[in-house]
Design a protein around this motif. Sequence first.
Motif, PDB file in Angstrom:
ATOM      1  N   SER A  25       0.820  -1.203   0.000  1.00  0.00           N
ATOM      2  CA  SER A  25       0.000   0.000   0.000  1.00  0.00           C
ATOM      3  C   SER A  25       0.863   1.266   0.000  1.00  0.00           C
ATOM      4  CB  SER A  25      -0.910  -0.007   1.225  1.00  0.00           C
ATOM      5  OG  SER A  25      -1.637   1.176   1.308  1.00  0.00           O
ATOM      6  N   ILE A  26       1.873   1.271   0.836  1.00  0.00           N
ATOM      7  CA  ILE A  26       2.771   2.438   0.899  1.00  0.00           C
ATOM      8  C   ILE A  26       3.508   2.625  -0.421  1.00  0.00           C
ATOM      9  CG2 ILE A  26       4.869   3.326   1.990  1.00  0.00           C
ATOM     10  CD1 ILE A  26       3.822   2.040   4.615  1.00  0.00           C
ATOM     11  N   LEU A  27       4.006   1.524  -0.996  1.00  0.00           N
ATOM     12  CA  LEU A  27       4.716   1.615  -2.275  1.00  0.00           C
ATOM     13  C   LEU A  27       3.811   2.116  -3.396  1.00  0.00           C
ATOM     14  CD1 LEU A  27       6.937  -1.593  -2.194  1.00  0.00           C
ATOM     15  CD2 LEU A  27       7.656   0.781  -1.897  1.00  0.00           C
ATOM     16  N   LEU A  28       2.586   1.593  -3.467  1.00  0.00           N
ATOM     17  CA  LEU A  28       1.650   2.067  -4.487  1.00  0.00           C
ATOM     18  C   LEU A  28       1.354   3.549  -4.319  1.00  0.00           C
ATOM     19  CD1 LEU A  28      -0.935  -0.845  -4.745  1.00  0.00           C
ATOM     20  CD2 LEU A  28       0.596  -0.047  -6.528  1.00  0.00           C
ATOM     21  N   PHE A  29       1.181   3.969  -3.083  1.00  0.00           N
ATOM     22  CA  PHE A  29       0.904   5.385  -2.824  1.00  0.00           C
ATOM     23  C   PHE A  29       2.083   6.259  -3.243  1.00  0.00           C
ATOM     24  CE2 PHE A  29       0.878   9.148  -0.105  1.00  0.00           C
ATOM     25  CZ  PHE A  29      -0.368   9.655  -0.408  1.00  0.00           C
ATOM     26  N   LEU A  30       3.292   5.839  -2.887  1.00  0.00           N
ATOM     27  CA  LEU A  30       4.480   6.628  -3.255  1.00  0.00           C
ATOM     28  C   LEU A  30       4.671   6.699  -4.765  1.00  0.00           C
ATOM     29  CD1 LEU A  30       7.046   5.528  -0.522  1.00  0.00           C
ATOM     30  CD2 LEU A  30       5.874   7.731  -0.742  1.00  0.00           C
ATOM     31  N   VAL A  31       4.488   5.572  -5.447  1.00  0.00           N
ATOM     32  CA  VAL A  31       4.610   5.568  -6.912  1.00  0.00           C
ATOM     33  C   VAL A  31       3.565   6.487  -7.523  1.00  0.00           C
ATOM     34  CG1 VAL A  31       4.256   4.128  -8.957  1.00  0.00           C
ATOM     35  CG2 VAL A  31       5.711   3.317  -7.120  1.00  0.00           C
ATOM     36  N   GLY A  36       2.741  11.151 -10.394  1.00  0.00           N
ATOM     37  CA  GLY A  36       1.510  11.864 -10.699  1.00  0.00           C
ATOM     38  C   GLY A  36       0.396  10.964 -11.204  1.00  0.00           C
ATOM     39  N   TRP A  37       0.473   9.685 -10.891  1.00  0.00           N
ATOM     40  CA  TRP A  37      -0.559   8.741 -11.310  1.00  0.00           C
ATOM     41  C   TRP A  37      -1.563   8.597 -10.169  1.00  0.00           C
ATOM     42  CZ3 TRP A  37       3.619   4.655 -12.809  1.00  0.00           C
ATOM     43  CH2 TRP A  37       4.287   5.078 -13.945  1.00  0.00           C
ATOM     44  N   TRP A  42      -4.969   5.981  -5.410  1.00  0.00           N
ATOM     45  CA  TRP A  42      -6.258   5.450  -4.970  1.00  0.00           C
ATOM     46  C   TRP A  42      -6.214   3.936  -4.848  1.00  0.00           C
ATOM     47  CZ3 TRP A  42      -9.845   8.156  -2.725  1.00  0.00           C
ATOM     48  CH2 TRP A  42      -9.895   9.532  -2.949  1.00  0.00           C
ATOM     49  N   LEU A  43      -5.475   3.290  -5.713  1.00  0.00           N
ATOM     50  CA  LEU A  43      -5.344   1.833  -5.671  1.00  0.00           C
ATOM     51  C   LEU A  43      -4.650   1.384  -4.386  1.00  0.00           C
ATOM     52  CD1 LEU A  43      -5.842  -0.736  -7.384  1.00  0.00           C
ATOM     53  CD2 LEU A  43      -3.532  -0.461  -8.263  1.00  0.00           C
ATOM     54  N   ALA A  44      -3.844   2.252  -3.805  1.00  0.00           N
ATOM     55  CA  ALA A  44      -3.146   1.941  -2.554  1.00  0.00           C
ATOM     56  C   ALA A  44      -4.106   1.723  -1.398  1.00  0.00           C
ATOM     57  CB  ALA A  44      -2.164   3.058  -2.219  1.00  0.00           C
ATOM     58  N   LEU A  45      -5.325   2.195  -1.534  1.00  0.00           N
ATOM     59  CA  LEU A  45      -6.311   2.007  -0.466  1.00  0.00           C
ATOM     60  C   LEU A  45      -6.763   0.544  -0.352  1.00  0.00           C
ATOM     61  CD1 LEU A  45      -8.533   5.187  -0.879  1.00  0.00           C
ATOM     62  CD2 LEU A  45      -6.916   4.673   0.949  1.00  0.00           C
ATOM     63  N   VAL A  46      -6.735  -0.194  -1.449  1.00  0.00           N
ATOM     64  CA  VAL A  46      -7.212  -1.588  -1.426  1.00  0.00           C
ATOM     65  C   VAL A  46      -6.371  -2.451  -0.486  1.00  0.00           C
ATOM     66  CG1 VAL A  46      -7.602  -3.651  -2.822  1.00  0.00           C
ATOM     67  CG2 VAL A  46      -8.244  -1.399  -3.715  1.00  0.00           C
ATOM     68  N   PRO A  47      -5.035  -2.520  -0.653  1.00  0.00           N
ATOM     69  CA  PRO A  47      -4.276  -3.323   0.304  1.00  0.00           C
ATOM     70  C   PRO A  47      -4.305  -2.769   1.729  1.00  0.00           C
ATOM     71  CG  PRO A  47      -2.806  -2.394  -1.351  1.00  0.00           C
ATOM     72  CD  PRO A  47      -4.188  -2.032  -1.729  1.00  0.00           C
ATOM     73  N   LEU A  48      -4.471  -1.446   1.856  1.00  0.00           N
ATOM     74  CA  LEU A  48      -4.549  -0.851   3.194  1.00  0.00           C
ATOM     75  C   LEU A  48      -5.822  -1.291   3.911  1.00  0.00           C
ATOM     76  CD1 LEU A  48      -3.158   1.071   5.186  1.00  0.00           C
ATOM     77  CD2 LEU A  48      -4.534   2.906   4.204  1.00  0.00           C
TER      78      LEU A  48
END
Length: 130
Positions: A25-31, A36-37, A42-48
């Motif tokens: 989740s943290i990695l998806l959020f940082l990427v 700027g994607w 938003w996809l980072a919320l799913v694993p969180l």
Amino acid sequence: MEWFKKFMEDRTGVDHLSLALLIVSILLFLVGKLFGWEFFAWLALVPLVLCYYRALSKNKLKRHQENILFLKYWYPIQSKWINQYRAFKAKRQYKYFKCKECGQQLRVPRKKGKIEITCPKCRHTFIKKT
């Protein structure tokens, strides 16, 4: 603080899979933020959400089975990384030779000058500079 202890009393808590979901989740959020994607952010919320669901779940048996299945696939990957790191670290400390008789790989310490190397498998000896 007592209410929190009582609340978490029958809960599963954090295990290896929950930590892995949190890291993903943290990695998806940082990427998502770095490039700027917004979709990745938003996809980072799913694993969180899955991480919190697992930590707060009361079904300990099901969460334990999921964690065991995760570890079944994670440990071989982790041990491969650890072995690669150890091999990389050992390359600086040791020099590797192959025995001309049996093909056995031999490891000798670096910077010892010319030394006589004896193969432990076939007892063939040869002199090499380390």
